[in-house]
Design a protein around this motif. Structure first.
Motif, short mmCIF file in Angstrom:
data_model
loop_
_atom_site.label_atom_id
_atom_site.label_comp_id
_atom_site.label_asym_id
_atom_site.label_seq_id
_atom_site.Cartn_x
_atom_site.Cartn_y
_atom_site.Cartn_z
N ASP A 130 40.02 46.42 32.05
CA ASP A 130 41.32 46.44 31.36
C ASP A 130 41.49 47.73 30.56
N GLY A 190 42.06 35.06 29.66
CA GLY A 190 42.94 36.05 30.30
C GLY A 190 43.53 35.58 31.62
N THR A 260 51.29 35.92 40.18
CA THR A 260 50.60 36.74 41.18
C THR A 260 49.34 37.34 40.57
N ILE A 279 36.99 38.97 38.62
CA ILE A 279 35.55 38.94 38.87
C ILE A 279 35.14 37.70 39.68
P1 ADP Z 1 46.48 39.10 35.18
O1 ADP Z 1 46.06 38.70 33.80
O2 ADP Z 1 46.44 40.56 35.41
O3 ADP Z 1 47.74 38.45 35.63
P2 ADP Z 1 44.73 37.13 36.28
O4 ADP Z 1 45.61 36.02 35.84
O5 ADP Z 1 44.24 37.04 37.66
O6 ADP Z 1 45.40 38.53 36.15
O7 ADP Z 1 43.52 37.15 35.27
C1 ADP Z 1 42.57 38.16 35.27
C2 ADP Z 1 41.86 38.19 33.94
O8 ADP Z 1 41.08 36.99 33.80
C3 ADP Z 1 40.85 39.33 33.83
O9 ADP Z 1 41.42 40.44 33.18
C4 ADP Z 1 39.73 38.72 33.02
O10 ADP Z 1 40.00 38.80 31.64
C5 ADP Z 1 39.75 37.27 33.43
N1 ADP Z 1 38.91 36.94 34.61
C6 ADP Z 1 38.41 37.78 35.55
N2 ADP Z 1 37.79 37.09 36.52
C7 ADP Z 1 37.90 35.78 36.19
C8 ADP Z 1 37.46 34.56 36.80
N3 ADP Z 1 36.78 34.53 37.93
N4 ADP Z 1 37.75 33.39 36.16
C9 ADP Z 1 38.44 33.38 35.00
N5 ADP Z 1 38.86 34.49 34.38
C10 ADP Z 1 38.62 35.68 34.96
#
Ligand code: ADP
Ligand code: MG
Length: 351
Positions: A130, A190, A260, A279
């Motif tokens: 991030d 997140g 999305t 991740i």
């Molecule tokens: P965005 O927040 O960009 O819309 P997502 O909803 O897919 O994207 O969430 C990604 C965020 O969630 C990452 O920035 C990280 O903080 C966290 N994260 C990453 N991988 C995982 C995972 N496997 N399970 C739960 N939280 C995750």
């Protein structure tokens, strides 16, 4: 003749008054930076004051949610306190709202076979995608050291998150729980925060009296009510390799949530490799489920957000099956650029 003038004058005045009394419902747009992302609101209201007041309430709601509840960075937020309680014997008594949210996260962790895992913070922090993505500067970025990654990954795991019910609702559901976190366990919401936020905004809209609104919070969109002209809501799905254009357009009636998750949202490119922010918990590194993005359509904000992250990790086959269990529809853009739709999604696609 005088009488005719009188009648005409009366009609003219009446017409003018009519004009000012019933102002036309118009779309009023607002853009703000909240929760580390862009918030766009299209509020259909007859007057600017009503729209402005609602837009402001939405911003305040999101700022409070971030600051007081779900941000792991914000000292004093509930999640910050939860993370601080790791390693203590007494645990932490959760608010009713956080109880509900963490129970839903644990349920999704189970049903996604560990793909959605809110305990990944030690690994997420190690990659720190991030921050790198926000800086827009890749010089100096390197993937974490393998040993460090192993150590961080060993601290994570949804199975380590213990929620002990303290009180129950009349319907038997848990009202409040106490969370017990072993030393080193750290939560990150997140992946579900924006969807949970949309659910709260929907409640606010229901109380506001405003009948039609579209809210876009980062990659998550809420449509609410009917458009005044009777046409349907149009929600575009971004092309992951050309983010200025759309790969598909959804046509939706009434209230929906569309989230999305993609490898184009936050990423760093180094040595010809794209390191993005989602991740794979089984590997501790950016997921490679054979997809570039997943869009999930659901009535529920939390579900659309949680499922889009989980589906990105699980890939087309398992992801579609998981979303199906929750009655959600999916649109995958695979690594070769093709678009794959769940059966039920097809009727919402107009191009
Ligand atoms: P965005 O927040 O960009 O819309 P997502 O909803 O897919 O994207 O969430 C990604 C965020 O969630 C990452 O920035 C990280 O903080 C966290 N994260 C990453 N991988 C995982 C995972 N496997 N399970 C739960 N939280 C995750
Ligand atoms: Mg998500």
């Amino acid at each position: 003749m005088k009488r005719l003038y009188g009648v005409l004058l009366f009609l003219w005045t009446a017409l003018l008054c009519c004009g000012c009394g019933a102002e036309e419902i118009q779309r009023r747009q607002f853009t703000d930076a909240v929760m580390g992302t862009v918030l766009q609101q299209s509020i259909y209201a007859a007057d600017m004051e009503t729209a402005e007041a609602l837009a402001e309430d939405v911003v305040l709601l999101l700022e409070d949610l971030e600051r007081q509840e779900i941000s792991w960075r914000q000292e004093g937020s509930e999640l910050f306190e939860v993370n601080m309680s790791a390693g203590t014997t007494g645990g932490f008594l959760l608010s009713e709202e956080m109880t509900e949210l963490l129970i839903k996260c644990r349920e999704l962790w189970e049903s996604s076979e560990g793909a959605l895992d809110v305990t990944l913070l030690p690994v997420v922090r190690l990659w720190d995608i991030d921050t790198w993505a926000a800086a827009g500067e890749t010089a100096g970025f390197a993937p974490p050291d393998e040993e460090e990654l192993e150590r961080a990954l060993a601290l994570c795991g949804g199975e380590k998150l213990r929620l002990e019910p303290q009180s129950f609702r009349e319907d038997g559901k848990v009202l409040q729980a106490r969370v017990f976190m072993p030393r080193g366990l750290q939560l990150d919401l997140g992946a579900v925060g924006k969807g949970a936020a949309l659910d709260k905004i929907r409640v606010l809209l229901e109380q506001s009296g405003v009948e039609s609104t579209v809210i876009s919070l980062g990659g998550s969109i809420l449509t609410y009510g009917e458009k005044p002209d009777g046409s349907l809501w149009k929600v575009g799905v971004v092309d992951p390799r050309d983010t200025s254009s759309q790969i598909a357009l959804l046509s939706l009636e009434g209230q929906w949530c569309v989230s999305t998750s993609g490898d184009y949202e936050r990423y760093v490119e180094a040595g010809g490799v794209r390191y993005h922010h989602i991740i794979d918990p089984s590997a501790g590194r950016p997921a490679d489920g054979g997809v570039r993005s997943v869009t999930v359509l659901s009535k529920d904000g939390f579900l659309s957000d949680a499922l889009s992250t989980a589906c990105f990790i699980l890939g087309v086959e398992k992801g579609m099956e998981l979303a199906g269990q929750y009655g959600a529809e999916t649109l995958f853009v695979t690594s070769d650029g093709s678009v794959i739709l769940s059966e039920g999604m097809k009727k919402y696609i107009i191009s």
